[in-house]
Design a protein around this motif. Structure first.
Motif, PDB file in Angstrom:
ATOM      1  N   ARG A  62       0.527  -1.361  -0.181  1.00 17.82           N
ATOM      2  CA  ARG A  62       0.119   0.139   0.037  1.00 17.82           C
ATOM      3  C   ARG A  62       0.867   1.484   0.139  1.00 17.82           C
ATOM      4  NH1 ARG A  62      -2.642  -1.067   5.172  1.00 17.82           N
ATOM      5  NH2 ARG A  62      -2.589   1.381   5.305  1.00 17.82           N
ATOM      6  N   GLY A  63       2.131   1.461   0.291  1.00 16.28           N
ATOM      7  CA  GLY A  63       2.848   2.373   0.303  1.00 16.28           C
ATOM      8  C   GLY A  63       2.909   3.340  -0.802  1.00 16.28           C
ATOM      9  N   GLY A  64       2.894   2.719  -1.935  1.00 10.94           N
ATOM     10  CA  GLY A  64       2.741   3.562  -3.479  1.00 10.94           C
ATOM     11  C   GLY A  64       1.483   4.266  -3.131  1.00 10.94           C
ATOM     12  N   TYR A  65       0.230   3.578  -2.921  1.00  9.09           N
ATOM     13  CA  TYR A  65      -0.950   4.061  -3.017  1.00  9.09           C
ATOM     14  C   TYR A  65      -1.276   5.445  -1.959  1.00  9.09           C
ATOM     15  CZ  TYR A  65      -2.072   0.213  -5.908  1.00  9.09           C
ATOM     16  OH  TYR A  65      -1.834  -0.689  -7.025  1.00  9.09           O
ATOM     17  N   ILE A  66      -0.489   5.201  -0.975  1.00 10.63           N
ATOM     18  CA  ILE A  66      -0.655   6.201  -0.070  1.00 10.63           C
ATOM     19  C   ILE A  66       0.170   7.449  -0.455  1.00 10.63           C
ATOM     20  CG2 ILE A  66       0.208   7.108   2.382  1.00 10.63           C
ATOM     21  CD1 ILE A  66      -0.110   4.327   3.149  1.00 10.63           C
ATOM     22  N   ALA A  67       1.392   7.372  -1.038  1.00  5.41           N
ATOM     23  CA  ALA A  67       2.007   8.713  -1.764  1.00  5.41           C
ATOM     24  C   ALA A  67       0.945   9.200  -3.037  1.00  5.41           C
ATOM     25  CB  ALA A  67       3.459   8.250  -2.171  1.00  5.41           C
ATOM     26  N   TYR A  68       0.602   8.263  -3.713  1.00  7.42           N
ATOM     27  CA  TYR A  68      -0.048   8.725  -4.924  1.00  7.42           C
ATOM     28  C   TYR A  68      -1.628   9.424  -4.370  1.00  7.42           C
ATOM     29  CZ  TYR A  68      -2.739   8.830  -9.126  1.00  7.42           C
ATOM     30  OH  TYR A  68      -3.783   9.315 -10.172  1.00  7.42           O
ATOM     31  N   ASN A  69      -2.135   8.739  -3.593  1.00 10.01           N
ATOM     32  CA  ASN A  69      -3.509   9.578  -3.067  1.00 10.01           C
ATOM     33  C   ASN A  69      -3.213  10.854  -2.564  1.00 10.01           C
ATOM     34  OD1 ASN A  69      -5.146   7.308  -3.764  1.00 10.01           O
ATOM     35  ND2 ASN A  69      -4.821   6.347  -1.736  1.00 10.01           N
ATOM     36  N   GLY A  70      -2.176  11.255  -1.965  1.00  8.21           N
ATOM     37  CA  GLY A  70      -1.846  12.340  -1.424  1.00  8.21           C
ATOM     38  C   GLY A  70      -1.303  13.546  -2.282  1.00  8.21           C
ATOM     39  N   LYS A  71      -0.662  13.073  -3.489  1.00  5.80           N
ATOM     40  CA  LYS A  71      -0.147  13.958  -4.317  1.00  5.80           C
ATOM     41  C   LYS A  71      -0.145  13.608  -5.951  1.00  5.80           C
ATOM     42  CE  LYS A  71       4.715  12.614  -3.427  1.00  5.80           C
ATOM     43  NZ  LYS A  71       6.110  12.770  -3.469  1.00  5.80           N
ATOM     44  N   GLN A  72      -1.000  12.491  -6.005  1.00  4.22           N
ATOM     45  CA  GLN A  72      -1.161  12.039  -7.425  1.00  4.22           C
ATOM     46  C   GLN A  72       0.070  11.768  -8.180  1.00  4.22           C
ATOM     47  OE1 GLN A  72      -3.226  15.000  -6.323  1.00  4.22           O
ATOM     48  NE2 GLN A  72      -4.238  13.072  -5.604  1.00  4.22           N
ATOM     49  N   CYS A  73       1.034  11.176  -7.489  1.00  5.52           N
ATOM     50  CA  CYS A  73       2.138  10.779  -8.153  1.00  5.52           C
ATOM     51  C   CYS A  73       2.970  10.165  -7.157  1.00  5.52           C
ATOM     52  CB  CYS A  73       3.025  11.781  -9.003  1.00  5.52           C
ATOM     53  SG  CYS A  73       3.709  12.972  -7.804  1.00  5.52           S
ATOM     54  N   THR A  74       4.164   9.353  -7.373  1.00  7.71           N
ATOM     55  CA  THR A  74       5.359   9.012  -6.863  1.00  7.71           C
ATOM     56  C   THR A  74       6.389   9.252  -7.484  1.00  7.71           C
ATOM     57  OG1 THR A  74       5.108   6.584  -7.728  1.00  7.71           O
ATOM     58  CG2 THR A  74       3.928   6.891  -5.690  1.00  7.71           C
ATOM     59  N   GLU A  75       7.349   9.588  -6.669  1.00  8.23           N
ATOM     60  CA  GLU A  75       8.487  10.449  -7.222  1.00  8.23           C
ATOM     61  C   GLU A  75       9.901   9.868  -6.533  1.00  8.23           C
ATOM     62  OE1 GLU A  75       7.619  14.532  -7.577  1.00  8.23           O
ATOM     63  OE2 GLU A  75       6.719  14.610  -5.851  1.00  8.23           O
ATOM     64  N   TYR A  76      10.208  10.595  -5.444  1.00  7.16           N
ATOM     65  CA  TYR A  76      11.240  10.318  -4.646  1.00  7.16           C
ATOM     66  C   TYR A  76      12.014   9.031  -4.536  1.00  7.16           C
ATOM     67  CZ  TYR A  76       9.742  14.839  -3.329  1.00  7.16           C
ATOM     68  OH  TYR A  76       9.083  15.949  -3.295  1.00  7.16           O
ATOM     69  N   ALA A  77      11.204   7.970  -3.830  1.00  3.58           N
ATOM     70  CA  ALA A  77      11.450   6.651  -3.738  1.00  3.58           C
ATOM     71  C   ALA A  77      11.778   5.808  -5.054  1.00  3.58           C
ATOM     72  CB  ALA A  77      10.489   5.816  -2.845  1.00  3.58           C
ATOM     73  N   ILE A  78      10.933   6.004  -5.859  1.00  2.65           N
ATOM     74  CA  ILE A  78      11.160   5.240  -7.266  1.00  2.65           C
ATOM     75  C   ILE A  78      12.081   5.607  -7.944  1.00  2.65           C
ATOM     76  CG2 ILE A  78       9.313   6.760  -8.542  1.00  2.65           C
ATOM     77  CD1 ILE A  78      10.152   2.783  -8.835  1.00  2.65           C
ATOM     78  N   ALA A  79      12.577   7.153  -8.074  1.00  3.79           N
ATOM     79  CA  ALA A  79      13.599   7.641  -8.603  1.00  3.79           C
ATOM     80  C   ALA A  79      14.832   6.936  -7.903  1.00  3.79           C
ATOM     81  CB  ALA A  79      13.639   9.061  -8.575  1.00  3.79           C
ATOM     82  N   ASN A  80      15.046   6.827  -7.010  1.00  3.13           N
ATOM     83  CA  ASN A  80      16.111   6.446  -6.323  1.00  3.13           C
ATOM     84  C   ASN A  80      16.265   4.822  -6.435  1.00  3.13           C
ATOM     85  OD1 ASN A  80      17.439   8.583  -4.809  1.00  3.13           O
ATOM     86  ND2 ASN A  80      15.931   8.490  -3.358  1.00  3.13           N
ATOM     87  N   ALA A  81      15.230   4.109  -6.649  1.00  6.81           N
ATOM     88  CA  ALA A  81      15.268   2.712  -6.870  1.00  6.81           C
ATOM     89  C   ALA A  81      15.866   2.603  -8.344  1.00  6.81           C
ATOM     90  CB  ALA A  81      13.838   2.136  -6.966  1.00  6.81           C
ATOM     91  N   ALA A  82      15.347   3.401  -9.400  1.00  6.06           N
ATOM     92  CA  ALA A  82      16.019   3.343 -10.742  1.00  6.06           C
ATOM     93  C   ALA A  82      17.618   3.596 -10.479  1.00  6.06           C
ATOM     94  CB  ALA A  82      15.020   4.288 -11.346  1.00  6.06           C
ATOM     95  N   THR A  83      17.800   4.789  -9.909  1.00  2.00           N
ATOM     96  CA  THR A  83      19.276   4.806  -9.643  1.00  2.00           C
ATOM     97  C   THR A  83      19.977   3.900  -9.168  1.00  2.00           C
ATOM     98  OG1 THR A  83      18.439   7.393  -9.357  1.00  2.00           O
ATOM     99  CG2 THR A  83      20.787   6.615  -8.551  1.00  2.00           C
ATOM    100  N   ARG A  84      19.419   3.217  -8.179  1.00  2.00           N
ATOM    101  CA  ARG A  84      20.058   2.139  -7.437  1.00  2.00           C
ATOM    102  C   ARG A  84      20.475   0.937  -8.529  1.00  2.00           C
ATOM    103  NH1 ARG A  84      23.384  -0.199  -5.936  1.00  2.00           N
ATOM    104  NH2 ARG A  84      23.861  -1.598  -4.222  1.00  2.00           N
ATOM    105  N   ILE A  85      19.700   0.760  -9.439  1.00  2.00           N
ATOM    106  CA  ILE A  85      19.654  -0.228 -10.526  1.00  2.00           C
ATOM    107  C   ILE A  85      20.918   0.071 -11.441  1.00  2.00           C
ATOM    108  CG2 ILE A  85      18.930  -1.432 -12.258  1.00  2.00           C
ATOM    109  CD1 ILE A  85      16.346  -1.566 -10.703  1.00  2.00           C
TER     110      ILE A  85
END
Length: 354
Positions: A235-258
């Motif tokens: 549910r973590g992503g949905y909490i972020a999306y419901n509050g600001k209609q996007c997810t950005e910081y964490a997923i950007a860092n996940a992509a950067t990690r790869i």
């Protein structure tokens, strides 16, 4: 493609075979700019080439990012490539963050069709321009888009990696860390399957210091509800999306990690969306499982232990991904490399297209 690690100077002060790290980013909405910023601040990239169809947004992000590089660990140049996707063929790694996340709240198939259509507009063109590097796909539905990029790019499957449940696994580790009062780095735990509602926690493989979590239940801080932890991670992503209609910081860092794992040949185990060919009894699809990522991309898929219920849940998740594949209109590889590109209409496409 040469090695992309930084090399020391030889005696006399000359640089020994230095290969600048070049990263391409397609899509500069929310995730793309944050990924670029993360690559800059972590000192991973030497140059970043960015594409987007929204010229005003793209130009603004390029200006802002180049201004920010004054404060970076080393010089980085961010280049506006507009929609000249062929220019990204020189890159070591291309990150795909195109798409329209707001469609997910309106129509799940709408997001599917939009994301796949975007990939069909660039993957073949970049391939025809001679790209031989690596793709990291962020765009959702991540597993489906990663497979489409692989199909159209002509690259080995090991060169295409979806962020998949990389972030979801981090969320699971965070849930366990908060309950156990341990650092997340001390916990091995993976969400596997679709990057979506059908993903599952491989709870029976969660371990701390090599010991299964189930074997630590004599300590109250390790006594936790697996189903609740799985739900919180999902549910973590949905909490972020419901509050600001996007997810950005964490997923950007996940992509950067790869990306970091690839360019620095880290050989780190990450849960990511990769092609299965018999592993876990599944074949012919991209889906998230733990794998070793290094300078050869996906170097090995790790088959972790799962109990019968988890295997059943994982198999069901694979079927969800396959059902999404089946919704796509056929599109040939040659058609993706011949300009102008004409996209076929997907049956059941309920988007309001111009």
């Amino acid at each position: 493609m040469g090695k992309t690690v930084r090399r020391p100077k030889a005696k006399g002060g000359t640089t020994m075979g230095y290969h600048p790290v070049s990263i391409g980013i397609i899509g500069m909405g929310h995730v793309g700019p944050h990924t670029a910023n993360s690559l800059i601040l972590q000192g991973i990239a030497d140059e970043i080439l960015v594409c987007d169809a929204n010229e005003d947004k793209l130009g603004a992000e390029v200006q802002d990012l180049n201004d920010s590089t004054v404060f970076a660990p080393h010089r980085v140049v961010v280049t506006n490539c507009h929609t000249d996707y062929e220019k990204l063929a020189q890159c070591d790694v291309i990150i795909n963050s195109s798409g329209q996340v707001t469609l997910s709240a309106i129509s799940r198939t709408g997001e599917l069709f939009k994301s796949v259509d975007d990939a069909r507009l660039f993957a073949g063109r970049i391939a025809a321009a001679g790209f031989s590097g690596y793709y990291v796909n962020v765009t959702n539905p991540c597993d489906v888009v990663a497979r489409e990029i692989h199909r159209l790019s002509g690259l080995p499957a090991s060169h295409v990696i979806g962020t998949g449940t990389c972030l979801d696994s981090a969320r699971l580790r965070t849930v366990i860390a908060l309950k156990s009062r341990l650092a997340p780095e001390s916990i091995q735990a993976y969400m596997v399957g679709e990057h979506g509602n059908s993903q599952i926690a491989a709870w029976s493989s969660v371990s701390i210091a090599g010991k299964p979590l189930s074997g630590l239940s004599d300590d109250s801080r390790f006594q936790m509800d697996g189903a609740e932890a799985e739900s919180l991670a999902r549910r973590g992503g949905y909490i972020a999306y419901n509050g600001k209609q996007c997810t950005e910081y964490a997923i950007a860092n996940a992509a950067t990690r790869i990306v970091r794992a690839i360019v620095h040949d880290e050989k780190v185990v990450i849960a990511a969306s990769v092609e299965l060919n018999g592993e876990y009894g599944e074949s012919g699809l991209f889906i998230s499982v733990p794998c070793i990522i290094g300078s050869d991309g996906v170097e090995k898929i790790i088959e972790i232990d799962m109990n019968a219920a988890e295997r059943q849940g994982f198999a069901a998740s694979c079927e969800v991904v396959r059902s999404n594949y089946a919704k796509l209109a056929p599109f040939g590889i040659e058609a993706s490399r011949t300009l102008p590109i004409t996209l076929p209409k997907h049956e059941g496409d309920d988007r309001k297209l111009d």
